[in-house]
Design an enzyme around this catalytic site. Structure first.
Site: not given
Ligand code: NAP
Length: 563
Positions: A54, A141, A168, A271, A318, A356, A392, A416, A456, A481
């Protein structure tokens, strides 16, 4: 120096044999000639095919002297680009001088030069009647968006009409589905030979990343890989090392199946490393990508080809992804979330699973039994325990459902409250507002499972519950993780609880996904070693290579309609 020679005689540093002709070009944006020379040498050592110089990045530039210096004894073919500000570069000087420098590069034997479409006719007029070995890339571009397929097609035709040796087009992805249009044009241009010259089609930005990898599958002429992470010449470029060693770019071909992680964000995930390393070791012709997706339904519609065969699903998709599936596994349906979607090869239907649940619950059971890989007994150690799930969302539902299945009494604590209540009602448990969790201690020896992203990376100082409240729990699990040891887990360990990391859940859910993706048993020890050490031992590769049980799950189709 003819770069095409590289196709027939790849060096060991290029990763041995290659299944595609796509060149990997390392850009150098160094400000001094000396640093550029070092970059060229590093690019060669790392395994690039071409280096983009460049010129507009140089602090001082003496065309005659500097071009000669760079071109003499060059270890790799060089592409000279002198990008003006009006096309996203740094050069702000006289246009004639800029084009003179590019002409001089041709006279001195440059392998490639890049000329912007806007000045291409003028440039070709100025060299008419002269003969050069240099290939001229004519580029366009778009830093705002990716145009429609029709407009992209017209652009290809306009660039080709200038007399370009190589077309390009670089556009910007506002959504990952924008990249599908670039793939359509690439397949149309190269496979159907609508464009008679080689085609470089890249989509800039994080949402365009897959264009920089899958161009090797769809017939793109060249892709860019940086020497250092973050030192880019255009937004969204991966590193050269990632192209070569994470995505195994040399091994991608028209038959390569595409897998990936659908989420937002996705960059933290291990992953891609896990699956790509496993595919390579086992001999599966597949590539696993980061898929930064805003809308899963749009994504799955845009990439409906049978080439796009399997997806992991993470935050926050999910639950939405479940609604996109044609069929959902009964367990995933009960949980209300999928973390794995497979495109059935026979009819293209999307089938959703939740792995999961098994991954997390078996890791917690192992933790309660005081071992990592123990065989399970008929009665779960979770039976009768009070099991508090924080969150949740998708992971929270999986944990709550799984714990209930194992006979635990489940309480959901969520930011929530209404979502906690809703989930508690579905599985037959209790609900709490997250704010009340610190004062919740109906009994001792409870189990705590964090399924939120609190703690995280990068916000590693955060935790969902005070340390003083952790003394009521005998086991604490964190789904996060990255990092492996969260603040929650450190404080739980200090409070005397058994801890179970998200790594164990990650491995467990990945085993299930691998089995869904390939129809083969997961190579568990291999996965554990990749996650723990980031790479494989040589003996792993030897023992897994040419596994006779491998079967490919579908046939290839890269036709325009199927993308
Ligand atoms: P998700 O469906 O978006 O759910 C997120 C949850 O976290 C909701 O209940 C949300 O609450 C709550 N939340 C998010 N930010 C928050 C904050 N600042 N304060 C309080 N509550 C908060 O996400 P998910 O797919 O379940 O994943 C959740 C976590 O699990 C992630 O860190 C992910 O990396 C981890 N995970 C790990 C694995 C593994 O293999 N180890 C597998 C799956 C997931 P509200 O309902 O109030 O929004």
């Amino acid at each position: 120096m003819d770069p095409n020679v590289l196709f027939s005689a790849p060096s060991a540093s290029n990763g041995g044999s290659r299944k595609n002709a796509t060149l990997i070009c390392a850009p150098t944006m160094a400000e001094s000639l000396e640093k550029m020379k070092i970059d060229v040498s590093n690019a060669k050592d790392t395994g690039a095919d071409v280096v983009e110089i460049r010129l507009d990045a140089l602090n001082t530039f003496d065309p005659s002297q500097d071009l000669n210096t760079l071109l003499q004894h060059r270890p790799l073919p060089l592409l000279f680009t002198y990008r003006p500000k009006w096309e996203g570069g740094k050069y702000d000087g006289d246009e004639n001088k800029r084009l003179d420098a590019l002409r001089l590069a041709m006279e001195l034997g440059a392998d490639y030069i890049d000329v912007e479409l806007q000045v291409a006719h003028q440039f070709f007029d100025s060299i008419r009647g002269k003969s050069f070995k240099t290939k001229v890339i004519v580029s366009s571009h778009n830093y705002q968006l990716t145009p429609s397929v029709e407009d992209l097609g017209n652009l290809v035709a306009r660039i080709q009409a200038t007399g370009a040796d190589i077309v390009k087009i670089a556009t910007t992805a506002l959504d990952i589905t924008d990249v599908a249009r670039m793939f359509q044009i690439m397949v149309h241009s190269q496979v159907r030979r609508v464009c008679l010259v080689p085609f470089i089609g890249l989509v800039m930005g994080d949402r365009g990343l897959i264009s920089r990898i899958l161009c090797a599958k769809f017939g793109g002429y060249l892709t860019f890989g940086t020497l250092e992470s973050g030192v880019i010449s255009a937004p969204g470029q991966p590193t050269l090392k990632d192209l070569l060693y994470l995505y195994n770019l040399r091994q991608l071909g028209p038959d390569t199946k595409v897998y990936g992680l659908i989420g937002k964000p996705v960059g933290h995930s291990k992953s891609p490393k896990l699956f790509n390393e496993a595919f390579k070791s086992v001999g599966i012709d597949g590539v696993y990508l980061f898929l930064l997706v805003d809308d899963p339904a749009n994504f799955l519609r845009a990439y409906s080809s049978t080439d796009f065969v399997g997806f992991s699903v993470t935050i926050p998709h999910k639950e939405t992804a479940l609604k996109c599936c044609d069929e959902v596994d009964p367990v995933a349906k009960s949980i209300g979330a999928v973390n794995c979607v497979i495109r059935r090869p026979t009819d293209g239907k999307l089938i959703g699973y939740n792995t999961d649940y098994v991954g997390a619950i078996s890791a917690i059971e192992d933790g309660l039994r005081g071992k990592q890989n123990g065989s399970s007994t008929a009665v779960s150690p979770l039976a009768g325990k009070l099991f508090v799930v924080i969150g949740a969302g998708g992971a929270g539902k999986a944990l709550a459902y799984g714990a209930k299945e194992k006979g635990a009494r489940v309480v959901i604590a969520n930011r929530t409250y209404d979502r906690a209540r809703e989930l508690a009602d579905i599985i037959g448990g209790d609900a709490l507002a997250l704010a009340d969790l610190g004062n919740y201690h109906p009994e001792d020896d409870m189990i705590l499972a964090n399924t939120t992203s609190i703690g995280m990376q990068p916000k590693v100082d955060e935790t969902p519950i005070s340390k003083s409240a952790l003394k009521y729990y005998s086991l604490v699990f964190d789904a996060i993780y990255t990092p492996k040891m969260t603040r929650l887990l450190n404080e739980a360990e200090e409070s005397g609880a058994t801890i179970v990391t998200g790594f164990e859940m990650f491995l467990g859910q990945a085993y299930g996904q691998y089995e869904n993706f390939t129809g083969l048993p997961a190579p568990k020890e291999l996965f554990r070693r990749i996650v723990n050490y980031g790479k494989l031992l040589r003996s792993d590769r030897l023992s897994l290579h040419h596994n006779p049980r491998i079967r490919m799950v579908s046939t290839i189709c890269i036709c325009l309609h199927c993308l």
